[in-house]
Design an enzyme around this catalytic site. Structure first.
Site, mmCIF file in Angstrom:
data_model
loop_
_atom_site.group_PDB
_atom_site.id
_atom_site.type_symbol
_atom_site.label_atom_id
_atom_site.label_comp_id
_atom_site.label_asym_id
_atom_site.label_seq_id
_atom_site.Cartn_x
_atom_site.Cartn_y
_atom_site.Cartn_z
ATOM 1 N N GLY B 11 0.817 -1.215 0.000
ATOM 2 C CA GLY B 11 0.000 0.000 0.000
ATOM 3 C C GLY B 11 0.844 1.255 0.000
ATOM 4 O O GLY B 11 1.817 1.352 0.729
ATOM 5 N N GLY B 13 -0.495 4.425 0.532
ATOM 6 C CA GLY B 13 -1.246 5.531 1.130
ATOM 7 C C GLY B 13 -0.316 6.315 2.046
ATOM 8 O O GLY B 13 0.914 6.216 1.938
ATOM 9 N N ASN B 38 1.474 -1.526 -4.861
ATOM 10 C CA ASN B 38 0.289 -0.653 -4.821
ATOM 11 C C ASN B 38 -0.574 -0.885 -6.052
ATOM 12 O O ASN B 38 -0.072 -1.177 -7.131
ATOM 13 C CB ASN B 38 0.704 0.830 -4.753
ATOM 14 C CG ASN B 38 -0.440 1.726 -4.311
ATOM 15 O OD1 ASN B 38 -1.025 1.494 -3.254
ATOM 16 N ND2 ASN B 38 -0.760 2.739 -5.101
ATOM 17 N N GLU B 171 -16.760 17.843 5.715
ATOM 18 C CA GLU B 171 -15.819 18.473 4.776
ATOM 19 C C GLU B 171 -16.369 18.427 3.350
ATOM 20 O O GLU B 171 -16.207 19.375 2.578
ATOM 21 C CB GLU B 171 -14.452 17.779 4.850
ATOM 22 C CG GLU B 171 -13.715 18.090 6.147
ATOM 23 C CD GLU B 171 -12.217 17.805 6.060
ATOM 24 O OE1 GLU B 171 -11.854 16.714 5.579
ATOM 25 O OE2 GLU B 171 -11.423 18.668 6.476
ATOM 26 N N ASP B 302 -5.098 2.718 8.399
ATOM 27 C CA ASP B 302 -6.484 2.370 8.700
ATOM 28 C C ASP B 302 -6.683 0.916 9.113
ATOM 29 O O ASP B 302 -7.735 0.549 9.643
ATOM 30 C CB ASP B 302 -7.377 2.650 7.475
ATOM 31 C CG ASP B 302 -7.491 4.140 7.186
ATOM 32 O OD1 ASP B 302 -6.907 4.936 7.952
ATOM 33 O OD2 ASP B 302 -8.167 4.496 6.207
ATOM 34 N N ALA B 319 -4.794 10.575 8.616
ATOM 35 C CA ALA B 319 -3.540 10.665 7.875
ATOM 36 C C ALA B 319 -2.386 10.934 8.831
ATOM 37 O O ALA B 319 -1.291 10.399 8.687
ATOM 38 C CB ALA B 319 -3.631 11.786 6.831
ATOM 39 N N GLN B 320 -2.649 11.767 9.822
ATOM 40 C CA GLN B 320 -1.615 12.153 10.768
ATOM 41 C C GLN B 320 -1.028 10.932 11.480
ATOM 42 O O GLN B 320 0.194 10.750 11.530
ATOM 43 C CB GLN B 320 -2.205 13.140 11.791
ATOM 44 C CG GLN B 320 -1.162 13.748 12.683
ATOM 45 C CD GLN B 320 -1.754 14.678 13.747
ATOM 46 O OE1 GLN B 320 -1.003 15.285 14.491
ATOM 47 N NE2 GLN B 320 -3.063 14.783 13.833
#
Lengths: 405, 405
Positions: B11, B13, B38, B171, B302, B319-320
């Site tokens: 991955g 991401g 990926n 958002e 995740d 994301a952090q």
């Protein structure tokens, strides 16, 4: 004070808008009131719709506000939909009211003709107006986006069937072959997966056009990936695609995410609804462009039928003839009001251009054959000329096509 | 020559790409081979997808080529889909082959969780990746185009239901209220006809977030036309819209041309398929971010579940945290290879920003509350920081957000 006669123009397409613009010049305000009725507050260039439909030209480039070319101090503009004409009462029934006329110009434009083919109305899209053009543009793009987002790939979403190989079909194909590579780029799709199939019931492409130019157009489009299937009538349109005839009794399903119907134009259904004698919504007008039996009603554009005496067949409905009819009708109405003699309408065919994308075309202009960039140049000259005739230089500068080469 | 160990990262991401970039810096070519797998040849910014989905930012702005940030002389990049991990054989099954690993980083990302609600998978759209983002953008636009082109107006085509009032939902709404006026302009539609309804099963909006900031966000979105319906669970999604619960036993159909499902994220189904112990596709990792019972498998992003000891609940997947885990894992793998001691993972929460369109946001940064343009500014700083951490200044210059105010 004597009541002034009311001149009512129905429709602001090529014919109606030209008639209105010329009427406002020819007639003194004391001579007549002029009324223009149109569904939208804008005019659109029907002959540019194939570009907006393919997505190669934004729809705001193919339309302009009626108020920008019509003097609304002189002409009363009514935005409404025409439902029926009651000739015996000299009135027009609009969706939002009624309107009396002394002189009437019917310039309501054509409609798509589906010849009773099942499912065409529901599942195919026709290049008929600005609303449909942007729907077609979005429909095609949505198929590409959906194809890419689905795990189980349905290749048929990338198939576009164009029904009809007349001018509209061929010009649309010319834009489409330029648009598809952009769409493939936008959605990370291999261009080889896209299929563009043109299905035509007749055994010929661009019927009536010069065979050499037809060959040029076909081989150019084939080189860019179009598959032509002539002598292939559409029997039915379904949510999956089109069922076409194959040989004597067989049929074949061509699966397609998009079906564009570009094969038939007819006159306006308001003509039929109003009880006028007609052939598929078109009225065979007299030598002055009048409705037989009605000396104060003129019919121009796609609703009128003018016989070409050389071939004894009707002239095909084009922007060129509609604009000439519009100008001619304005003059004849002025003559009627002034008790002068009317003039016969004679079509002055300056030529025909069929565009094949932005940079190519085939054309016969003043009897001369043109292909390639010269023909494409002519197409843009023709487009700009139409703007000039209605709105003069200001409109050409605002909406014209300047990338001439 | 001793065979070098193979470090395989699954991955690209936030977590996986950060791990790869750090591994290529930390490990000498003699120490290990690095492989990155990926599905796509690009990385995308998941936290910007709501912009691409609404159509306020082009999807090419939210993604960049993996080859632009990964040194492919050092890292072997394989574009393929991971199907299963066979931990007992130390291999990964790809759609196109198999792969041996000595050290594995599972960073496969999350999936949309539909909680078994009927019809959601078929008829709702989730903001999950670039393919879906552009499909959502096109879906909404196609509804507007279709509405305008139809004679019998179906107002529901202009209704957009957003399921979920968490960060993604809010958002997305923030972008949507800015996009809708553009769409209305494009398709000549009265903005008053458009309905945006946010349906949330829980009795709160942005659960866990500061109440004052939540009020700010809600009143801003309401002012721009969003209707919030909290404590309103979606019971079913149909081609017509959503059926929601109303009171004790009643239900109500909200007709909508577009249903966006933004309410649930879960771990990856590959985790379940591979037989690892998990909770909805997420693995409760040890203090070093390792899969329990597997000293050579790290799980980040995740798919990993890290408990916040202050609240005794898992940290939400962001994301952090993924990027911090990626960096930490690279260091721990280097330590393992060098027979050094591993470090505990401690999440350093720098704050949370929730954007509300391009020019507004709510944020808690280093414990301080921000609203309005200051918060929107922080959002762009955060976005640029993520680029900087992976690709340094060149990537920020190429893909960064510079309209900072």
């Amino acid at each position: 004070m004597v009541k002034k006669p009311a001149v009512v123009v129905l429709g602001a397409g090529y014919g109606g808008l030209m008639a209105t613009v010329k009427l406002q010049k020819l007639l003194h305000p004391n001579e007549a009131d002029i009324v223009l009725v149109n569904k939208n507050d804008y005019h659109y260039e029907t002959t540019w719709l194939h570009e907006a439909s393919a997505g190669t030209l934004h729809h705001d480039r193919v339309r302009y506000r009626i108020r920008d070319v019509v003097n609304t101090n002189r002409v009363k503009f009514i935005q409404d939909t025409v439902e029926e004409i009651k000739a015996d009462e000299q009135k027009v029934i609009l969706a939002g009211g009624e309107l009396h006329y002394d002189y009437l110009v019917i310039a309501l434009g054509g409609e798509s003709e589906t010849f009773g083919i099942q499912g065409l109305k529901e599942h195919a899209l026709s290049i008929t107006n600005v609303n449909m053009a942007r729907k077609i543009r979005e429909h095609i793009e949505y198929q590409f986006a959906t194809y890419k987002a689905e795990d189980e790939k349905r290749e048929e979403l990338l198939t576009i069937v164009v029904g009809g190989a007349g001018f509209t079909g061929i010009e649309f194909l010319g834009e489409l072959v330029n648009r598809v590579p952009e769409l493939c780029e936008e959605y990370d799709i291999d261009p080889k997966k896209v299929k563009i199939i043109c299905v035509e019931a007749a055994p010929v492409i661009l019927p009536g056009f010069d065979p050499e130019l037809v060959n040029y157009a076909v081989s150019l489009l084939e080189k860019k990936g179009v598959e032509f299937r002539i002598s292939t009538p559409i029997k039915e349109c379904t949510p999956e695609g089109v069922v076409v005839g194959k040989g004597e009794n067989e049929t074949e399903l061509i699966k397609a995410g998009t079906v564009i119907w570009a094969a038939g134009v007819r006159g306006n259904s308001v003509i039929e609804k109003s009880g006028f004698e007609n052939m598929r919504g078109r009225v065979k007008v007299d030598m002055y462009l009048r409705m037989p039996g009605h000396e104060n009603i003129f019919v121009i554009g796609d609703c009128s039928l003018v016989i070409n005496e050389e071939t004894n067949r009707p002239y095909p409905p084009t922007a060129q003839i509609a604009m000439q009819q519009g100008e001619h009708t304005a003059k004849n109405i002025a003559a009627l009001i002034r008790n002068q003699e009317l003039d016969d309408f004679v079509f002055d065919n300056k030529g025909t251009v069929c565009s094949l994308g932005e940079k190519d075309a085939v054309a016969i202009v003043f009897g001369k054959k043109l292909t390639g960039f010269k023909a494409a140049f002519m197409k843009k000259v023709v487009d700009n000329r139409a703007l000039y005739l209605v709105g003069g230089l200001p409109l050409v500068l605002k909406k014209g096509k300047f990338k001439l080469l």
